[in-house]
Design a protein around this motif. Structure first.
Motif, short mmCIF file in Angstrom:
data_model
loop_
_atom_site.label_atom_id
_atom_site.label_comp_id
_atom_site.label_asym_id
_atom_site.label_seq_id
_atom_site.Cartn_x
_atom_site.Cartn_y
_atom_site.Cartn_z
N LEU A 1 11.25 -0.65 31.11
CA LEU A 1 11.58 -1.70 30.14
C LEU A 1 12.83 -2.46 30.55
O LEU A 1 13.66 -1.94 31.30
N ARG A 2 13.00 -3.64 30.05
CA ARG A 2 14.15 -4.46 30.41
C ARG A 2 15.21 -4.42 29.30
O ARG A 2 15.92 -3.45 29.16
N GLN A 3 15.30 -5.43 28.45
CA GLN A 3 16.33 -5.43 27.41
C GLN A 3 15.88 -4.56 26.23
O GLN A 3 15.72 -5.00 25.09
N ALA A 4 15.71 -3.28 26.54
CA ALA A 4 15.15 -2.34 25.58
C ALA A 4 16.14 -1.92 24.50
O ALA A 4 15.76 -1.24 23.55
N GLY A 5 17.39 -2.33 24.63
CA GLY A 5 18.38 -1.99 23.62
C GLY A 5 18.02 -2.50 22.25
O GLY A 5 18.44 -1.93 21.22
N ILE A 6 17.23 -3.57 22.18
CA ILE A 6 16.81 -4.12 20.89
C ILE A 6 16.01 -3.09 20.09
O ILE A 6 16.17 -2.99 18.87
N ILE A 7 15.18 -2.31 20.78
CA ILE A 7 14.44 -1.26 20.06
C ILE A 7 15.19 0.07 20.07
O ILE A 7 15.06 0.87 19.14
N ALA A 8 15.98 0.30 21.09
CA ALA A 8 16.77 1.54 21.14
C ALA A 8 17.79 1.59 20.01
O ALA A 8 18.15 2.67 19.53
N ARG B 1 16.93 -2.78 11.10
CA ARG B 1 16.66 -4.18 11.42
C ARG B 1 17.95 -4.91 11.80
O ARG B 1 17.98 -5.71 12.75
N LYS B 2 19.02 -4.62 11.08
CA LYS B 2 20.30 -5.24 11.40
C LYS B 2 20.84 -4.77 12.75
O LYS B 2 21.38 -5.55 13.53
N ALA B 3 20.67 -3.46 13.01
CA ALA B 3 21.12 -2.92 14.30
C ALA B 3 20.35 -3.54 15.46
O ALA B 3 20.93 -3.85 16.52
N MET B 4 19.06 -3.75 15.27
CA MET B 4 18.25 -4.37 16.31
C MET B 4 18.69 -5.81 16.56
O MET B 4 18.78 -6.26 17.71
N TYR C 1 0.80 -1.22 0.00
CA TYR C 1 0.00 0.00 0.00
C TYR C 1 0.84 1.28 0.00
O TYR C 1 1.94 1.31 0.57
N ILE C 2 0.30 2.30 -0.62
CA ILE C 2 0.79 3.67 -0.45
C ILE C 2 0.02 4.21 0.75
O ILE C 2 -1.19 4.40 0.69
N ASP C 3 0.71 4.44 1.85
CA ASP C 3 0.04 4.76 3.11
C ASP C 3 0.30 6.21 3.49
O ASP C 3 1.40 6.59 3.90
N LEU C 4 -0.73 7.04 3.36
CA LEU C 4 -0.64 8.47 3.64
C LEU C 4 -1.31 8.85 4.96
O LEU C 4 -1.49 10.03 5.25
N ARG C 5 -1.67 7.86 5.77
CA ARG C 5 -2.41 8.16 7.00
C ARG C 5 -1.59 8.96 8.00
O ARG C 5 -2.10 9.85 8.67
N SER C 6 -0.32 8.62 8.12
CA SER C 6 0.55 9.29 9.09
C SER C 6 1.99 8.88 8.83
O SER C 6 2.24 7.90 8.11
N ASP C 7 2.94 9.61 9.42
CA ASP C 7 4.32 9.15 9.38
C ASP C 7 4.60 8.12 10.48
O ASP C 7 5.70 7.60 10.58
N THR C 8 3.59 7.81 11.28
CA THR C 8 3.73 6.73 12.26
C THR C 8 3.70 5.36 11.60
O THR C 8 4.05 4.36 12.22
N VAL C 9 3.28 5.29 10.35
CA VAL C 9 3.17 3.99 9.66
C VAL C 9 4.51 3.54 9.09
O VAL C 9 4.61 2.44 8.55
N THR C 10 5.54 4.35 9.21
CA THR C 10 6.84 4.02 8.64
C THR C 10 7.39 2.73 9.23
O THR C 10 7.36 2.52 10.45
N LYS C 11 7.90 1.88 8.37
CA LYS C 11 8.56 0.65 8.82
C LYS C 11 10.06 0.89 8.94
O LYS C 11 10.61 1.76 8.27
N PRO C 12 10.73 0.14 9.81
CA PRO C 12 12.16 0.35 9.99
C PRO C 12 12.95 0.02 8.72
O PRO C 12 12.57 -0.85 7.95
N THR C 13 14.04 0.73 8.53
CA THR C 13 14.92 0.48 7.39
C THR C 13 15.69 -0.82 7.61
O THR C 13 15.75 -1.35 8.73
N GLU C 14 16.33 -1.30 6.55
CA GLU C 14 17.13 -2.51 6.66
C GLU C 14 18.28 -2.33 7.66
O GLU C 14 18.62 -3.24 8.42
N GLU C 15 18.87 -1.14 7.66
CA GLU C 15 19.95 -0.85 8.60
C GLU C 15 19.45 -0.93 10.04
O GLU C 15 20.15 -1.42 10.94
#
Length: 343
Positions: free
Chosen positions: A231-238, A19-22, A3-17
């Motif tokens: 939060l506990r092992q929050a570095g995964i999302i940080a 995902r690798k960092a996480m 989809y082309i999603d124009l609802r908000s910039d909250t819909v953004t998915k993480p970049t490949e970089e």
């Protein structure tokens, strides 16, 4: 369907970089202060905004409400604009969590009139009056406007005169800094605390940050625990947030340019009016034509485009990392097909 999603910039998915960092994140227990990735992220945002300390939280609403909860005593009054995110889109949380009363002021398209702020401050101790505990500002504003810093400077002086702290909802502070042509710290300097969202235009999947003095953040850590945000092992999302701050801030200008391009294309219709100044990545518009809105939304959805319903007849389209010029052209093409079929 992609989809082309124009609802908000909250819909953004993480970049490949991201995902690798996480995947590779070094983690610990953040409640104990042992997560090195969270600690690095908090230090980064504090340095960027030239504040003493910061705390990582799950969301923008959490960051704002944590600020109110930390700054205020129960029964305090908070002065803020009637169209701010804290008032309009945080589910009345200020009364539930901080136990405060919101005293709103009508804004001039997001700009809080300093003279009205001064009028609302409870200047005398009286058994009948609540105490003014906080003033809240917002930049960029929820209406997509970058608020001029001259306005903040005047309100800061008033706040200092009455020893009242200021919290800035800076969910899109990096968008505002680009639109105003200043460093983010030049916006943040007018506030005692600032919330910053990582999961909007910056593309991180989760998280916001609250910055302020060391004492304020120390108090906020206990309040965060009370709110269930320890939060506990929050570095995964940080880890994604670190990439967001390092790589995604500077490219927001592309989203702004695409929003201006989108506004220009919408104006080609003749019966569509842009109703707010396009400063950042948001386009607000009204369609001055009789049509069935549900059919309009359904038509776009079936053709791979997601948008939100209008609010009081006003639509909002939001550009972001995953929206390109060709996507905008596709949206315009489908909108033309829909409205031409009505004639």
């Amino acid at each position: 369907m992609d989809y082309i999603d124009l609802r908000s910039d909250t819909v953004t998915k993480p970049t490949e970089e991201m995902r690798k960092a996480m995947y590779n994140a070094d983690v610990g227990d953040d409640v104990y202060g042992d997560d090195p990735t969270v600690n690095r992220l908090e230090r980064m945002i504090a340095d960027i905004l030239e504040k003493e300390d910061a705390i990582f939280v799950p969301s923008g609403t959490f960051a704002n409400q944590l600020a109110l909860f930390t700054h205020c005593e129960r029964g305090n009054e908070v002065i803020l604009g009637d169209d701010t995110h804290i008032v309009q889109h945080e589910a009345g949380a200020a009364s539930v969590i901080a136990g405060v009363q919101l005293r709103t002021i009508e804004t001039d398209k997001g700009v809080l009139p300093p003279e009205k702020v001064l009028e609302r401050i409870r200047k005398v101790e009286d058994i009948h009056f609540p105490k003014t505990g906080l003033i809240c500002l917002e930049n960029a504003h929820s209406n997509g406007r970058a608020i001029p810093l001259e306005n903040f400077e005047k309100i800061r002086k008033i706040a200092d005169d009455y020893n009242i702290p200021i919290h800035l909802d800076g969910a899109r502070i990096f968008n505002a800094s680009i639109a105003l042509g200043v460093e983010p710290k030049e916006i943040a300097k007018y506030a005692d605390s600032v919330s910053v969202c990582l999961s909007k235009g910056l593309c991180a999947p989760i998280g916001s940050l609250l910055v302020g003095s060391k004492e304020f953040i120390q108090d906020a850590r206990k309040k965060r625990k009370i709110m269930g945000g320890g939060l506990r092992q929050a570095g995964i999302i940080a880890a994604a947030g670190i990439v967001a701050l390092e790589k995604m801030r500077s490219r927001l200008v592309e989203d702004h340019e695409n929003a201006k391009y989108l506004a220009k294309r919408l104006e080609e219709f003749g019966y569509i009016n842009i109703v707010e100044q396009v400063d950042i990545n948001m386009v607000f518009f009204r369609i001055n034509k009789k049509f069935d809105e549900n059919k309009f939304l359904d038509y776009l959805y079936k053709n791979g485009i997601k948008i939100n319903p209008s609010e009081d007849g006003i639509f909002r389209f939001v550009t972001h990392y995953w929206i390109k010029r060709k996507d905008i052209d596709r949206v315009i093409e489908l909108m033309k097909e829909f409205f031409e079929a009505l004639e």
